[in-house]
Design an enzyme around this catalytic site. Structure first.
Site, short mmCIF file in Angstrom:
data_model
loop_
_atom_site.label_atom_id
_atom_site.label_comp_id
_atom_site.label_asym_id
_atom_site.label_seq_id
_atom_site.Cartn_x
_atom_site.Cartn_y
_atom_site.Cartn_z
N SER A 1 9.08 -6.31 -2.55
CA SER A 1 8.68 -4.90 -2.44
C SER A 1 9.84 -4.07 -2.99
O SER A 1 11.00 -4.31 -2.64
CB SER A 1 8.40 -4.55 -0.97
N LYS B 1 -8.11 -6.37 -1.06
CA LYS B 1 -9.22 -5.60 -1.62
C LYS B 1 -8.75 -4.21 -2.04
O LYS B 1 -7.78 -3.73 -1.46
CB LYS B 1 -10.39 -5.49 -0.64
N ASP C 1 -11.98 3.52 -1.08
CA ASP C 1 -11.04 2.48 -0.63
C ASP C 1 -11.51 1.92 0.72
O ASP C 1 -11.68 0.70 0.84
CB ASP C 1 -9.61 3.03 -0.56
P1 NAP Z 1 0.80 0.97 1.07
O1 NAP Z 1 1.10 1.20 2.50
O2 NAP Z 1 0.98 2.07 0.11
O3 NAP Z 1 1.63 -0.30 0.64
C1 NAP Z 1 1.64 -0.80 -0.68
C2 NAP Z 1 3.02 -1.36 -0.92
O4 NAP Z 1 3.03 -1.96 -2.20
C3 NAP Z 1 4.11 -0.30 -0.92
O5 NAP Z 1 4.81 -0.37 0.29
C4 NAP Z 1 4.99 -0.64 -2.13
O6 NAP Z 1 6.26 -1.06 -1.75
C5 NAP Z 1 4.34 -1.91 -2.68
N1 NAP Z 1 4.37 -1.97 -4.15
C6 NAP Z 1 4.00 -1.01 -5.02
N2 NAP Z 1 4.16 -1.46 -6.28
C7 NAP Z 1 4.64 -2.73 -6.18
C8 NAP Z 1 5.00 -3.72 -7.12
N3 NAP Z 1 4.90 -3.52 -8.44
N4 NAP Z 1 5.49 -4.90 -6.66
C9 NAP Z 1 5.59 -5.14 -5.35
N5 NAP Z 1 5.26 -4.24 -4.40
C10 NAP Z 1 4.77 -3.04 -4.81
O7 NAP Z 1 -0.73 0.49 0.91
P2 NAP Z 1 -1.59 -0.39 1.93
O8 NAP Z 1 -2.32 0.51 2.85
O9 NAP Z 1 -0.78 -1.46 2.49
O10 NAP Z 1 -2.70 -0.93 0.93
C11 NAP Z 1 -2.41 -1.90 -0.02
C12 NAP Z 1 -3.72 -2.56 -0.42
O11 NAP Z 1 -4.29 -3.17 0.72
C13 NAP Z 1 -4.77 -1.57 -0.94
O12 NAP Z 1 -5.51 -2.13 -1.98
C14 NAP Z 1 -5.67 -1.32 0.27
O13 NAP Z 1 -6.99 -1.02 -0.10
C15 NAP Z 1 -5.59 -2.67 0.95
N6 NAP Z 1 -5.84 -2.61 2.41
C16 NAP Z 1 -5.23 -1.68 3.18
C17 NAP Z 1 -5.50 -1.63 4.54
C18 NAP Z 1 -4.82 -0.66 5.47
O14 NAP Z 1 -5.13 -0.65 6.67
N7 NAP Z 1 -3.91 0.17 5.02
C19 NAP Z 1 -6.36 -2.56 5.12
C20 NAP Z 1 -6.92 -3.51 4.30
C21 NAP Z 1 -6.66 -3.53 2.95
P3 NAP Z 1 7.56 -0.14 -1.50
O15 NAP Z 1 7.21 0.65 -0.27
O16 NAP Z 1 8.64 -1.14 -1.28
O17 NAP Z 1 7.72 0.72 -2.72
#
Ligand code: NAP
Length: 315
Positions: free
Chosen positions: A42, A97, A175
């Protein structure tokens, strides 16, 4: 070409230590003895005590790690490039997803994984909610007369500060909405198509904050879908299916199921443990599982949807 490994214990790196990785993937892996968390990646995170951490997938792969798989938990916009890189390195890949931002990029990954002999898993987590399998089973053999999908939540609560979600490829309210479609397409005995859509897009955003869809099953049953991110107070993630034997209600995102004359109490949440069980089975058997149908329906809604501009929205 590096040959993929199919060991009993899968050494895995979690890529993208954001909300879903920390709330779901890491806890599921912590109690799953068929996986060993070997590394995390990350850009801006400090990682976990005792687990090697890297700022990029490049940096991890440069160390030629003893690794079998990656779980890609990044925003969707960067996911397919990371997946292609991981498959080229001979790794099995779990895609959070939605599996990508376009159908074509996921199809290309599917073909790449098949050529490389690695497992590709498009992980629709909501399909592993405890009410989904019994709902599918109950609906088999019954006549579906219609259905309504009501997915209304407060974006400020569930997606605080997630800029990517409002950007092109972030899907906006789809989403969470794609989770509903992943469930509906799993439980309804007949395939769905989108007949009409209205997408409400805030003046200052690229992605919709709300949407209404009119869908239909191949058997002709009407299905309505109402997605709204402006919901405060009670949050709703419900699918109601009308059948010739009465209504089925799948509530709380698939976690509880009510059948006519009978209410099944919510079972313990096993979405992510069950998802990792499935990933392990795919790796062990040398299979892939990439169902594009929920993403295709969202793409269709974007293709035929009327756009309405709504007031600017800041979170
Ligand atoms: P998020 O909180 O924004 O987390 C995404 C993470 O990805 C960020 O912390 C960022 O890291 C990292 N990232 C960005 N670019 C990257 C790269 N090139 N290489 C490695 N890491 C990278 O988003 P999220 O809510 O976890 O969602 C992520 C995915 O999971 C989405 O597709 C979403 O639809 C899915 N999802 C989310 C949930 C939920 O409850 N939130 C549930 C199920 C599925 P840094 O912070 O270190 O920059």
């Amino acid at each position: 070409m590096i040959s993929p490994k199919r060991a009993a214990t899968v050494r895995i790196a979690v890529v993208g230590l954001g909300k879903v990785a920390r709330e779901q993937h890491l806890p599921a892996l912590a109690v799953e003895d068929r996986f060993t968390l070997t590394a995390t990646v990350s850009p801006d995170d400090a990682g976990l005590p005792g687990i090697p951490h890297f700022r990029s997938l490049d940096a991890l792969l440069d160390t030629r790690p003893a690794l079998d798989a990656v779980a890609l938990c990044t925003p969707p916009q960067v996911r397919s490039a990371l997946a292609a890189q991981a498959i080229s390195a001979g790794l099995h890949v779990l895609l959070e997803k939605p599996p990508g931002t376009t159908l074509t990029e996921v199809e290309a990954l599917t073909a790449q994984a098949a050529r490389a002999g690695t497992t590709l898993f498009a992980a629709w987590h909501s399909r592993f909610a405890s009410g989904v399998a019994p709902a599918r089973e109950w609906l088999l053999g019954r006549t579906v007369l219609g259905a309504s999908i009501d997915w209304r939540e407060d974006v400020r609560t569930w997606h605080p500060g997630q800029r990517w979600i409002w950007e092109p490829g972030g899907l906006g309210v789809f989403d969470p909405g794609i989770n509903a479609l992943s469930i509906a397409t799993a439980i309804l005995p007949s395939p769905l198509r989108v007949d009409a859509a209205t997408l409400a897009v805030p003046l200052n955003r690229a992605a919709p904050i709300a949407a209404r869809l009119r869908l239909r099953t191949a058997a002709g049953a009407p299905v309505s879908m109402n997605l709204d991110w402006r919901q405060t107070g009670h949050q709703t993630w419900d699918i109601r299916v009308e059948t010739d034997e009465g209504p089925l209600l799948l509530a709380h995102g698939g976690a509880s199921l009510s059948l006519p004359g009978d209410t099944v109490a919510p079972l313990p949440d096993r979405e992510y443990p069950a998802l990792y069980e499935r990933f392990h089975e795919l790796v062990r058997t040398g299979a892939s599982d990439v169902d594009l149908v929920p993403l295709r329906l969202v793409a269709d809604a974007f293709l035929i949807g009327c756009r309405e501009t709504t007031p600017a929205f800041d979170d």
